[in-house]
Design a protein around this motif. Structure first.
Motif, PDB file in Angstrom:
ATOM      1  N   THR A  62      63.692  91.776  79.968  1.00  0.00           N
ATOM      2  CA  THR A  62      62.776  90.707  79.610  1.00  0.00           C
ATOM      3  C   THR A  62      63.588  89.417  79.552  1.00  0.00           C
ATOM      4  OG1 THR A  62      63.108  91.445  77.320  1.00  0.00           O
ATOM      5  CG2 THR A  62      61.012  92.002  78.357  1.00  0.00           C
ATOM      6  N   ILE A  63      63.143  88.428  80.292  1.00  0.00           N
ATOM      7  CA  ILE A  63      63.929  87.205  80.441  1.00  0.00           C
ATOM      8  C   ILE A  63      63.413  86.070  79.557  1.00  0.00           C
ATOM      9  CG2 ILE A  63      62.632  86.202  82.367  1.00  0.00           C
ATOM     10  CD1 ILE A  63      65.389  85.646  83.673  1.00  0.00           C
ATOM     11  N   GLY A  64      62.378  86.332  78.795  1.00  0.00           N
ATOM     12  CA  GLY A  64      61.822  85.328  77.907  1.00  0.00           C
ATOM     13  C   GLY A  64      60.325  85.210  78.131  1.00  0.00           C
ATOM     14  N   TYR A  90      66.877  92.187  87.726  1.00  0.00           N
ATOM     15  CA  TYR A  90      65.512  91.682  87.842  1.00  0.00           C
ATOM     16  C   TYR A  90      65.046  91.160  86.479  1.00  0.00           C
ATOM     17  CZ  TYR A  90      65.202  93.588  92.521  1.00  0.00           C
ATOM     18  OH  TYR A  90      65.414  93.838  93.862  1.00  0.00           O
ATOM     19  N   GLY A  91      64.588  89.916  86.462  1.00  0.00           N
ATOM     20  CA  GLY A  91      64.105  89.298  85.234  1.00  0.00           C
ATOM     21  C   GLY A  91      62.594  89.285  85.189  1.00  0.00           C
ATOM     22  N   ILE A  92      62.027  89.708  84.067  1.00  0.00           N
ATOM     23  CA  ILE A  92      60.569  89.849  83.920  1.00  0.00           C
ATOM     24  C   ILE A  92      60.125  89.148  82.645  1.00  0.00           C
ATOM     25  CG2 ILE A  92      58.716  91.529  83.558  1.00  0.00           C
ATOM     26  CD1 ILE A  92      60.909  93.440  85.147  1.00  0.00           C
ATOM     27  N   SER A  93      59.061  88.384  82.739  1.00  0.00           N
ATOM     28  CA  SER A  93      58.507  87.707  81.568  1.00  0.00           C
ATOM     29  C   SER A  93      58.214  88.706  80.459  1.00  0.00           C
ATOM     30  CB  SER A  93      57.213  86.976  81.953  1.00  0.00           C
ATOM     31  OG  SER A  93      56.412  86.727  80.819  1.00  0.00           O
ATOM     32  N   SER A  94      58.624  88.374  79.249  1.00  0.00           N
ATOM     33  CA  SER A  94      58.343  89.238  78.100  1.00  0.00           C
ATOM     34  C   SER A  94      56.840  89.443  77.940  1.00  0.00           C
ATOM     35  CB  SER A  94      58.905  88.618  76.818  1.00  0.00           C
ATOM     36  OG  SER A  94      60.237  88.210  76.984  1.00  0.00           O
ATOM     37  N   LEU A  95      56.077  88.364  78.088  1.00  0.00           N
ATOM     38  CA  LEU A  95      54.629  88.449  77.901  1.00  0.00           C
ATOM     39  C   LEU A  95      53.981  89.289  78.995  1.00  0.00           C
ATOM     40  CD1 LEU A  95      53.905  84.763  76.801  1.00  0.00           C
ATOM     41  CD2 LEU A  95      54.208  86.784  75.349  1.00  0.00           C
ATOM     42  N   ASP A  96      54.474  89.168  80.227  1.00  0.00           N
ATOM     43  CA  ASP A  96      53.970  90.012  81.314  1.00  0.00           C
ATOM     44  C   ASP A  96      54.281  91.477  81.063  1.00  0.00           C
ATOM     45  OD1 ASP A  96      52.854  87.933  82.720  1.00  0.00           O
ATOM     46  OD2 ASP A  96      54.445  87.811  84.225  1.00  0.00           O
ATOM     47  N   CYS A  97      55.466  91.727  80.520  1.00  0.00           N
ATOM     48  CA  CYS A  97      55.867  93.104  80.214  1.00  0.00           C
ATOM     49  C   CYS A  97      54.914  93.732  79.203  1.00  0.00           C
ATOM     50  CB  CYS A  97      57.294  93.119  79.683  1.00  0.00           C
ATOM     51  SG  CYS A  97      57.865  94.742  79.113  1.00  0.00           S
ATOM     52  N   TYR A  98      54.600  93.010  78.129  1.00  0.00           N
ATOM     53  CA  TYR A  98      53.734  93.548  77.090  1.00  0.00           C
ATOM     54  C   TYR A  98      52.301  93.739  77.595  1.00  0.00           C
ATOM     55  CZ  TYR A  98      57.677  91.928  74.270  1.00  0.00           C
ATOM     56  OH  TYR A  98      58.938  91.697  73.779  1.00  0.00           O
ATOM     57  N   ALA A  99      51.879  92.893  78.542  1.00  0.00           N
ATOM     58  CA  ALA A  99      50.509  92.969  79.052  1.00  0.00           C
ATOM     59  C   ALA A  99      50.353  93.971  80.197  1.00  0.00           C
ATOM     60  CB  ALA A  99      50.061  91.581  79.527  1.00  0.00           C
ATOM     61  N   ALA A 181      54.910 100.385  67.208  1.00  0.00           N
ATOM     62  CA  ALA A 181      56.371 100.533  67.238  1.00  0.00           C
ATOM     63  C   ALA A 181      56.850 101.500  68.322  1.00  0.00           C
ATOM     64  CB  ALA A 181      56.866 101.000  65.870  1.00  0.00           C
ATOM     65  N   LYS A 182      55.951 102.338  68.844  1.00  0.00           N
ATOM     66  CA  LYS A 182      56.336 103.303  69.867  1.00  0.00           C
ATOM     67  C   LYS A 182      56.097 102.782  71.291  1.00  0.00           C
ATOM     68  CE  LYS A 182      55.530 107.303  66.883  1.00  0.00           C
ATOM     69  NZ  LYS A 182      54.793 108.571  66.710  1.00  0.00           N
ATOM     70  N   PHE A 183      55.645 101.561  71.408  1.00  0.00           N
ATOM     71  CA  PHE A 183      55.373 100.974  72.710  1.00  0.00           C
ATOM     72  C   PHE A 183      56.709 100.731  73.418  1.00  0.00           C
ATOM     73  CE2 PHE A 183      53.101  97.120  74.850  1.00  0.00           C
ATOM     74  CZ  PHE A 183      53.093  97.803  76.048  1.00  0.00           C
ATOM     75  N   ASP A 184      57.010 101.565  74.420  1.00  0.00           N
ATOM     76  CA  ASP A 184      58.318 101.537  75.070  1.00  0.00           C
ATOM     77  C   ASP A 184      58.331 100.479  76.175  1.00  0.00           C
ATOM     78  OD1 ASP A 184      60.755 101.981  76.260  1.00  0.00           O
ATOM     79  OD2 ASP A 184      60.614 104.161  76.139  1.00  0.00           O
ATOM     80  N   THR A 185      58.713  99.273  75.816  1.00  0.00           N
ATOM     81  CA  THR A 185      58.691  98.177  76.781  1.00  0.00           C
ATOM     82  C   THR A 185      59.752  98.324  77.867  1.00  0.00           C
ATOM     83  OG1 THR A 185      60.015  96.886  75.206  1.00  0.00           O
ATOM     84  CG2 THR A 185      57.656  96.495  75.239  1.00  0.00           C
ATOM     85  N   ALA A 186      60.860  98.987  77.552  1.00  0.00           N
ATOM     86  CA  ALA A 186      61.900  99.169  78.564  1.00  0.00           C
ATOM     87  C   ALA A 186      61.414 100.096  79.680  1.00  0.00           C
ATOM     88  CB  ALA A 186      63.176  99.721  77.928  1.00  0.00           C
ATOM     89  N   GLU A 187      60.652 101.102  79.324  1.00  0.00           N
ATOM     90  CA  GLU A 187      60.080 101.980  80.349  1.00  0.00           C
ATOM     91  C   GLU A 187      59.099 101.198  81.220  1.00  0.00           C
ATOM     92  OE1 GLU A 187      57.555 106.154  80.723  1.00  0.00           O
ATOM     93  OE2 GLU A 187      58.572 105.653  78.835  1.00  0.00           O
ATOM     94  N   VAL A 188      58.333 100.316  80.603  1.00  0.00           N
ATOM     95  CA  VAL A 188      57.427  99.448  81.365  1.00  0.00           C
ATOM     96  C   VAL A 188      58.220  98.578  82.339  1.00  0.00           C
ATOM     97  CG1 VAL A 188      55.792  97.518  81.198  1.00  0.00           C
ATOM     98  CG2 VAL A 188      55.639  99.408  79.583  1.00  0.00           C
ATOM     99  N   LEU A 189      59.353  98.061  81.894  1.00  0.00           N
ATOM    100  CA  LEU A 189      60.199  97.235  82.763  1.00  0.00           C
ATOM    101  C   LEU A 189      60.636  98.004  84.006  1.00  0.00           C
ATOM    102  CD1 LEU A 189      62.511  95.436  80.159  1.00  0.00           C
ATOM    103  CD2 LEU A 189      60.767  94.362  81.586  1.00  0.00           C
ATOM    104  N   ILE A 190      60.939  99.276  83.849  1.00  0.00           N
ATOM    105  CA  ILE A 190      61.338 100.090  84.998  1.00  0.00           C
ATOM    106  C   ILE A 190      60.194 100.172  86.003  1.00  0.00           C
ATOM    107  CG2 ILE A 190      61.870 102.452  85.738  1.00  0.00           C
ATOM    108  CD1 ILE A 190      63.608 102.706  83.229  1.00  0.00           C
ATOM    109  N   ASN A 191      58.971 100.389  85.505  1.00  0.00           N
ATOM    110  CA  ASN A 191      57.817 100.458  86.402  1.00  0.00           C
ATOM    111  C   ASN A 191      57.607  99.145  87.149  1.00  0.00           C
ATOM    112  OD1 ASN A 191      57.286 103.081  85.520  1.00  0.00           O
ATOM    113  ND2 ASN A 191      55.908 102.393  83.899  1.00  0.00           N
ATOM    114  N   ILE A 192      57.727  98.039  86.425  1.00  0.00           N
ATOM    115  CA  ILE A 192      57.551  96.724  87.058  1.00  0.00           C
ATOM    116  C   ILE A 192      58.640  96.490  88.101  1.00  0.00           C
ATOM    117  CG2 ILE A 192      57.537  94.233  86.673  1.00  0.00           C
ATOM    118  CD1 ILE A 192      56.411  94.780  83.870  1.00  0.00           C
TER     119      ILE A 192
END
Length: 226
Positions: A62-64, A90-99, A181-192
């Protein structure tokens, strides 16, 4: 595809590694201890999977927007791997990652991070269309845009806090909170990242850094002094 991903945009540190079609992840709610835990946790996960840095095809983060310190730590760690082994970042918007998990929903998705000072880093997106572009928004602006919508999915680490504010000021809007708290954002980053590579999107360039939607306290003081 072998990908290491980290999300340290907020105090909760998420790290995931996909290696030879196996996935391991770690979520640490560590407050201000990211600088102490980031590299050791990356090493621990890599060792568990028997993966060396040179085995990676890519890294992602997440790049911000988010924490100034956390974003700098994350990009420093992955840029070091890039410099040593030529692994693209690869840099990905934090907000895009969560959405991202809700990208196919028919409902608008409000992604948010508490930015303090009565503001949130936030965006509202429906499919690929921005209703409220990514920004450092006053609460009043977010509430104003929310009033125009019948139902909204709210996600992000501070979704519950923003939901309470909108519910009080725009009770006519139905709010659906999907974040915990269990929302695995790093796993989402891999998919993106896999999608970005498939679409032949460019990784970060050498001079690219974190995306800050707000000047740091030091920058504000410097500007005020000039």
């Amino acid at each position: 595809m072998n990908i290491l991903a980290i999300d340290c945009a907020v105090s909760r540190l998420c790290i995931a590694l996909k290696y030879e079609d196996k996935l391991i992840s770690e979520i640490l709610d560590i407050g201000m201890k990211q600088s102490e835990m980031l590299v050791p946790t990356i090493d621990e996960i890599m060792n568990k999977m028997g993966c060396k840095a040179e085995n990676l095809d890519a890294t992602a983060l997440t790049i911000g927007p988010g924490s100034f310190t956390g974003l700098r730590l994350g990009i420093s760690a992955l840029k070091a791997i890039e410099l040593a082994f030529g692994i693209p970042v690869y840099g990905i918007s934090s907000l895009d990652c969560y959405a991202y998990p809700f990208k196919n929903s028919s409902l608008p998705v409000l992604s948010c991070i508490d930015a303090n000072k009565d503001k949130f880093y936030a965006s509202i997106k429906q499919k690929e269309q921005f209703i409220l572009k990514e920004g450092d928004w006053d609460i009043e602006k977010i509430v104003e845009e929310s009033k125009k919508l019948d139902r909204i999915i709210i996600t992000g680490p501070d979704a519950e806090k923003l939901k309470a504010i909108i519910s009080e000021q725009a009770p006519e809007t139905e709010l659906i909170t999907i974040h915990n708290a269990k929302f695995d954002t790093a796993e989402v980053l891999i998919n993106i990242t896999e999608e970005m590579i498939e679409q032949k999107k460019e990784p970060l360039k050498d001079f690219d850094g974190p995306v800050y939607l707000r000047a740091s306290e030091a920058e504000i003081k410097l500007n005020n002094a000039q």
